[in-house]
Motif scaffolding. Sequence first.
Motif, PDB file in Angstrom:
ATOM      1  N   GLY A 198       0.806  -1.209   0.000  1.00  0.00           N
ATOM      2  CA  GLY A 198       0.000   0.000   0.000  1.00  0.00           C
ATOM      3  C   GLY A 198       0.837   1.257   0.000  1.00  0.00           C
ATOM      4  O   GLY A 198       1.476   1.599  -0.984  1.00  0.00           O
ATOM      5  N   GLY A 199       0.892   1.947   1.136  1.00  0.00           N
ATOM      6  CA  GLY A 199       1.545   3.244   1.196  1.00  0.00           C
ATOM      7  C   GLY A 199       3.052   3.222   1.284  1.00  0.00           C
ATOM      8  O   GLY A 199       3.673   4.285   1.350  1.00  0.00           O
ATOM      9  N   ARG A 200       3.694   2.077   1.315  1.00  0.00           N
ATOM     10  CA  ARG A 200       5.157   2.024   1.412  1.00  0.00           C
ATOM     11  C   ARG A 200       5.790   2.429   0.078  1.00  0.00           C
ATOM     12  O   ARG A 200       5.355   2.006  -0.989  1.00  0.00           O
ATOM     13  N   LEU A 201       6.846   3.242   0.160  1.00  0.00           N
ATOM     14  CA  LEU A 201       7.512   3.751  -1.026  1.00  0.00           C
ATOM     15  C   LEU A 201       9.013   3.576  -0.878  1.00  0.00           C
ATOM     16  O   LEU A 201       9.612   4.035   0.093  1.00  0.00           O
ATOM     17  N   LYS A 202       9.643   2.925  -1.836  1.00  0.00           N
ATOM     18  CA  LYS A 202      11.095   2.738  -1.825  1.00  0.00           C
ATOM     19  C   LYS A 202      11.782   3.998  -2.344  1.00  0.00           C
ATOM     20  O   LYS A 202      11.396   4.555  -3.380  1.00  0.00           O
ATOM     21  N   VAL A 203      12.800   4.454  -1.617  1.00  0.00           N
ATOM     22  CA  VAL A 203      13.600   5.609  -2.034  1.00  0.00           C
ATOM     23  C   VAL A 203      15.049   5.154  -2.194  1.00  0.00           C
ATOM     24  O   VAL A 203      15.427   4.052  -1.800  1.00  0.00           O
ATOM     25  N   ASP A 204      15.886   6.046  -2.739  1.00  0.00           N
ATOM     26  CA  ASP A 204      17.237   5.647  -3.121  1.00  0.00           C
ATOM     27  C   ASP A 204      18.337   6.199  -2.225  1.00  0.00           C
ATOM     28  O   ASP A 204      19.472   5.727  -2.295  1.00  0.00           O
ATOM     29  N   ARG A 205      18.018   7.170  -1.374  1.00  0.00           N
ATOM     30  CA  ARG A 205      19.065   7.793  -0.561  1.00  0.00           C
ATOM     31  C   ARG A 205      18.626   7.865   0.896  1.00  0.00           C
ATOM     32  O   ARG A 205      17.428   8.040   1.187  1.00  0.00           O
ATOM     33  N   PRO A 206      19.572   7.741   1.827  1.00  0.00           N
ATOM     34  CA  PRO A 206      19.216   7.788   3.249  1.00  0.00           C
ATOM     35  C   PRO A 206      18.445   9.037   3.638  1.00  0.00           C
ATOM     36  O   PRO A 206      17.492   8.966   4.436  1.00  0.00           O
ATOM     37  N   GLU A 207      18.816  10.183   3.097  1.00  0.00           N
ATOM     38  CA  GLU A 207      18.162  11.436   3.486  1.00  0.00           C
ATOM     39  C   GLU A 207      16.715  11.517   3.012  1.00  0.00           C
ATOM     40  O   GLU A 207      15.955  12.386   3.479  1.00  0.00           O
ATOM     41  N   GLU A 208      16.311  10.636   2.118  1.00  0.00           N
ATOM     42  CA  GLU A 208      14.915  10.601   1.658  1.00  0.00           C
ATOM     43  C   GLU A 208      14.060   9.639   2.462  1.00  0.00           C
ATOM     44  O   GLU A 208      12.835   9.650   2.328  1.00  0.00           O
ATOM     45  N   ALA A 209      14.684   8.814   3.291  1.00  0.00           N
ATOM     46  CA  ALA A 209      13.994   7.680   3.909  1.00  0.00           C
ATOM     47  C   ALA A 209      13.461   7.989   5.300  1.00  0.00           C
ATOM     48  O   ALA A 209      13.990   8.838   6.026  1.00  0.00           O
ATOM     49  N   ASP A 210      12.413   7.240   5.671  1.00  0.00           N
ATOM     50  CA  ASP A 210      11.895   7.248   7.039  1.00  0.00           C
ATOM     51  C   ASP A 210      12.478   6.092   7.854  1.00  0.00           C
ATOM     52  O   ASP A 210      12.569   6.175   9.068  1.00  0.00           O
ATOM     53  N   PHE A 211      12.821   5.004   7.167  1.00  0.00           N
ATOM     54  CA  PHE A 211      13.423   3.861   7.850  1.00  0.00           C
ATOM     55  C   PHE A 211      14.206   3.020   6.851  1.00  0.00           C
ATOM     56  O   PHE A 211      14.105   3.217   5.629  1.00  0.00           O
ATOM     57  N   VAL A 212      14.991   2.102   7.377  1.00  0.00           N
ATOM     58  CA  VAL A 212      15.809   1.204   6.565  1.00  0.00           C
ATOM     59  C   VAL A 212      15.217  -0.200   6.626  1.00  0.00           C
ATOM     60  O   VAL A 212      14.903  -0.699   7.707  1.00  0.00           O
ATOM     61  N   LEU A 213      15.087  -0.825   5.466  1.00  0.00           N
ATOM     62  CA  LEU A 213      14.724  -2.236   5.400  1.00  0.00           C
ATOM     63  C   LEU A 213      15.963  -3.002   4.956  1.00  0.00           C
ATOM     64  O   LEU A 213      16.443  -2.842   3.830  1.00  0.00           O
TER      65      LEU A 213
END
Length: 295
Positions: A125-140
Amino acid sequence: MSPAIPLFTGLSQLADRYDGFVLDLWGVVHDGIAPYPGVPECLKTLRARGKRVCLLSNAPRRVDAAAARLTEMGLTPDHYDALLTSGEATHDALRDPPDAWHRALGPKLLHIGPDRDAGVYLDLGGRLKVDRPEEADFVLNTGIVDFSESLADYEPTLAACAALKLPMVCANPDLVVHVGPQLVICAGELARRYEELGGDVRQHGKPYPSVYARCFDLLGGMAPDRILAVGDSLRTDMAGANAAGIDGLLIAGGIHREELGVADPLTDLPDLDRLAEIAAQAGLRISAVMNRLGW
């Protein structure tokens, strides 16, 4: 001195004590490339005798993907009754957060791991993959991309994420695994280093009790004293069995082969005194030991 841990040469010597078996995959059933000799026959024999077999893996991928890989190795659904992976448990926790920590995770995730593990975060659903740490809310974290990589290859990314205080979800608590003869680091090793850097980590899979509770359901709700866990890791398989209140059988020819003196699982007997000492130091109860899984 700690009492000796019983050594067996095959499951035929103790199978009648149990109705259900929770079996690790890597290091027990296969080496990441092919099943160990005798394992397919052992699994079929167990099921022919009315035993139920649940495969429990810390593989950071969904059950369907893990089952497809097993089929490629020649291990089809007639070899086992159920399959559960840490990747499936991680996906479930991201889809239906089990606690306040998971509910607080934002929608944007930075994936550390290979593309083949993408199923862990897809269809959420609302989960979105990003490419840089500064764009992220958490790390998978699902592990390294290439088996030749080391912890040092991930140090810059881990340090950047820790500096941003990003929480980490780890989809494989294992530290290392054998892929053929090669010892390869897993997501758990990245998570261990992330915690050293001050990172906040939650992990899914063995040795955590929630996955064993799911295995018990998959086995049909049989009594815990009639279930045997088989694995090659003290830290995950044996600790998980202890926490779940079931017996644990250690495969000595797995990741502990060097410290137990098992250079060749076909010819070398494990150092049982050394194993008893290690288990006592770790506060672990090991019910039995075998070099390799077989009937």
